[in-house]
Design a protein around this motif. Sequence first.
Motif, PDB file in Angstrom:
ATOM      1  N   ILE A 189     -66.874  -2.338  -7.368  1.00 12.06           N
ATOM      2  CA  ILE A 189     -67.599  -1.261  -8.050  1.00 12.06           C
ATOM      3  C   ILE A 189     -68.841  -1.798  -8.760  1.00 12.06           C
ATOM      4  O   ILE A 189     -69.864  -1.109  -8.863  1.00 12.06           O
ATOM      5  N   LEU A 190     -68.794  -3.032  -9.233  1.00  8.26           N
ATOM      6  CA  LEU A 190     -69.982  -3.635  -9.841  1.00  8.26           C
ATOM      7  C   LEU A 190     -71.109  -3.767  -8.822  1.00  8.26           C
ATOM      8  O   LEU A 190     -72.261  -3.428  -9.101  1.00  8.26           O
ATOM      9  N   ASN A 191     -70.774  -4.251  -7.642  1.00 14.80           N
ATOM     10  CA  ASN A 191     -71.791  -4.399  -6.599  1.00 14.80           C
ATOM     11  C   ASN A 191     -72.323  -3.043  -6.141  1.00 14.80           C
ATOM     12  O   ASN A 191     -73.506  -2.905  -5.810  1.00 14.80           O
ATOM     13  N   LYS A 192     -71.456  -2.040  -6.131  1.00 14.62           N
ATOM     14  CA  LYS A 192     -71.861  -0.720  -5.652  1.00 14.62           C
ATOM     15  C   LYS A 192     -72.750   0.004  -6.654  1.00 14.62           C
ATOM     16  O   LYS A 192     -73.762   0.605  -6.283  1.00 14.62           O
ATOM     17  N   LEU A 193     -72.403  -0.056  -7.941  1.00 13.76           N
ATOM     18  CA  LEU A 193     -73.132   0.707  -8.954  1.00 13.76           C
ATOM     19  C   LEU A 193     -74.156  -0.100  -9.736  1.00 13.76           C
ATOM     20  O   LEU A 193     -75.141   0.447 -10.219  1.00 13.76           O
ATOM     21  N   TRP A 194     -73.930  -1.411  -9.875  1.00 11.16           N
ATOM     22  CA  TRP A 194     -74.865  -2.250 -10.623  1.00 11.16           C
ATOM     23  C   TRP A 194     -75.702  -3.157  -9.716  1.00 11.16           C
ATOM     24  O   TRP A 194     -76.691  -3.717 -10.153  1.00 11.16           O
ATOM     25  N   GLY A 195     -75.277  -3.333  -8.479  1.00 11.01           N
ATOM     26  CA  GLY A 195     -76.039  -4.163  -7.549  1.00 11.01           C
ATOM     27  C   GLY A 195     -75.638  -5.614  -7.548  1.00 11.01           C
ATOM     28  O   GLY A 195     -76.065  -6.388  -6.689  1.00 11.01           O
ATOM     29  N   ASN A 196     -74.791  -6.042  -8.487  1.00  6.34           N
ATOM     30  CA  ASN A 196     -74.251  -7.411  -8.507  1.00  6.34           C
ATOM     31  C   ASN A 196     -73.033  -7.424  -9.417  1.00  6.34           C
ATOM     32  O   ASN A 196     -72.742  -6.438 -10.101  1.00  6.34           O
ATOM     33  N   ASP A 197     -72.315  -8.549  -9.440  1.00  6.58           N
ATOM     34  CA  ASP A 197     -71.112  -8.622 -10.286  1.00  6.58           C
ATOM     35  C   ASP A 197     -71.205  -9.774 -11.283  1.00  6.58           C
ATOM     36  O   ASP A 197     -70.219 -10.439 -11.574  1.00  6.58           O
ATOM     37  N   ASP A 198     -72.419 -10.005 -11.814  1.00  5.50           N
ATOM     38  CA  ASP A 198     -72.585 -11.095 -12.769  1.00  5.50           C
ATOM     39  C   ASP A 198     -72.022 -10.706 -14.147  1.00  5.50           C
ATOM     40  O   ASP A 198     -71.559  -9.585 -14.371  1.00  5.50           O
ATOM     41  N   PHE A 199     -72.083 -11.649 -15.078  1.00  4.71           N
ATOM     42  CA  PHE A 199     -71.476 -11.465 -16.406  1.00  4.71           C
ATOM     43  C   PHE A 199     -72.066 -10.274 -17.142  1.00  4.71           C
ATOM     44  O   PHE A 199     -71.349  -9.468 -17.740  1.00  4.71           O
ATOM     45  N   PHE A 200     -73.398 -10.134 -17.106  1.00 10.77           N
ATOM     46  CA  PHE A 200     -74.059  -9.078 -17.869  1.00 10.77           C
ATOM     47  C   PHE A 200     -73.736  -7.693 -17.295  1.00 10.77           C
ATOM     48  O   PHE A 200     -73.541  -6.732 -18.051  1.00 10.77           O
ATOM     49  N   ALA A 240     -70.968  -6.973 -15.720  1.00  9.40           N
ATOM     50  CA  ALA A 240     -69.563  -6.738 -16.061  1.00  9.40           C
ATOM     51  C   ALA A 240     -69.431  -6.237 -17.503  1.00  9.40           C
ATOM     52  O   ALA A 240     -68.656  -5.307 -17.776  1.00  9.40           O
ATOM     53  N   ARG A 241     -70.211  -6.817 -18.420  1.00  8.05           N
ATOM     54  CA  ARG A 241     -70.174  -6.354 -19.810  1.00  8.05           C
ATOM     55  C   ARG A 241     -70.699  -4.927 -19.920  1.00  8.05           C
ATOM     56  O   ARG A 241     -70.178  -4.120 -20.691  1.00  8.05           O
ATOM     57  N   SER A 242     -71.736  -4.633 -19.135  1.00 12.59           N
ATOM     58  CA  SER A 242     -72.285  -3.286 -19.118  1.00 12.59           C
ATOM     59  C   SER A 242     -71.236  -2.279 -18.635  1.00 12.59           C
ATOM     60  O   SER A 242     -71.090  -1.191 -19.210  1.00 12.59           O
ATOM     61  N   PHE A 272     -69.440   1.198 -20.302  1.00 14.43           N
ATOM     62  CA  PHE A 272     -69.324   2.515 -19.668  1.00 14.43           C
ATOM     63  C   PHE A 272     -67.872   2.972 -19.591  1.00 14.43           C
ATOM     64  O   PHE A 272     -67.581   4.154 -19.752  1.00 14.43           O
ATOM     65  N   ILE A 273     -66.961   2.042 -19.355  1.00 19.20           N
ATOM     66  CA  ILE A 273     -65.536   2.379 -19.337  1.00 19.20           C
ATOM     67  C   ILE A 273     -65.112   2.890 -20.716  1.00 19.20           C
ATOM     68  O   ILE A 273     -64.381   3.884 -20.834  1.00 19.20           O
ATOM     69  N   SER A 274     -65.581   2.224 -21.777  1.00 18.47           N
ATOM     70  CA  SER A 274     -65.253   2.657 -23.144  1.00 18.47           C
ATOM     71  C   SER A 274     -65.778   4.064 -23.415  1.00 18.47           C
ATOM     72  O   SER A 274     -65.099   4.885 -24.046  1.00 18.47           O
ATOM     73  N   LYS A 275     -66.998   4.344 -22.918  1.00 16.75           N
ATOM     74  CA  LYS A 275     -67.572   5.682 -23.106  1.00 16.75           C
ATOM     75  C   LYS A 275     -66.738   6.740 -22.378  1.00 16.75           C
ATOM     76  O   LYS A 275     -66.502   7.830 -22.914  1.00 16.75           O
TER      77      LYS A 275
END
Length: 227
Positions: free
Chosen positions: A180-191, A193-195, A199-202
């Motif tokens: 899901i990180l690669n699909k929605l954020w374009g990569n799965d790096d640390f930053f 993942a924190r982002s 969003f999960i908390s929201k």
Amino acid sequence: MPELTTILLAEDEPALGQIIKESLETRKFKVLLCDNGEKAYETYKAEQPKLLVLDVMMPKKDGFTLAKEIRVLDDTIPIIFLTAKSQTQDVVEGFTIGGNDYLKKPFSIEELIVRINNLLKRTKTQQKAELITLGAFTFDFPKQVLQFKDNQPQQLTHREAHLLFHLIKNKNQVLDRSLILNKLWGNDDFFSARSMDVFISKLRKKLSADTNIQIINVRGFGYKLVC
């Protein structure tokens, strides 16, 4: 007066681009014409068109690369590729990265218009079906609206809506974090993942009105929406 459907046309041949633009405008479409992939990407983000017509061979950023980047942001917008390429692997690549249709040059403007109308009708039908019930919530994915019973609707951001949509699609199963990180954020790096954690908390806060809904953190794997 009904609002015109906006189409983003990315075509670097000036004469062809103008012919397509004018032809579509006579059919009551609003057309945003760009002559390179970089300009098309910025125009997409600024204007949020309803359909993309992308030339494959363009300067600065080709149509396939452009489509990949847009698919990270939006996995539902219809994409039609225009190309002079005729090799099977090019057609296969176009569909693999998320294209919905493919026209080889030279082509009939009438055929392009028919394909555009068919894709828009199909998308409209799919969107009507995307009214999702989640516990005591109703989630309108196309409009990015979440509503608890008869309470005031909550407007979600683009990324919140897509993250919730994927959680619901995998309800009671683990949603792979890297995928899901690669699909929605374009990569799965640390930053990134924190982002996503933010969003999960929201989403947890927005869903808290129904105590039967939980988003569980499955350490090392991802998240699970339980309802």
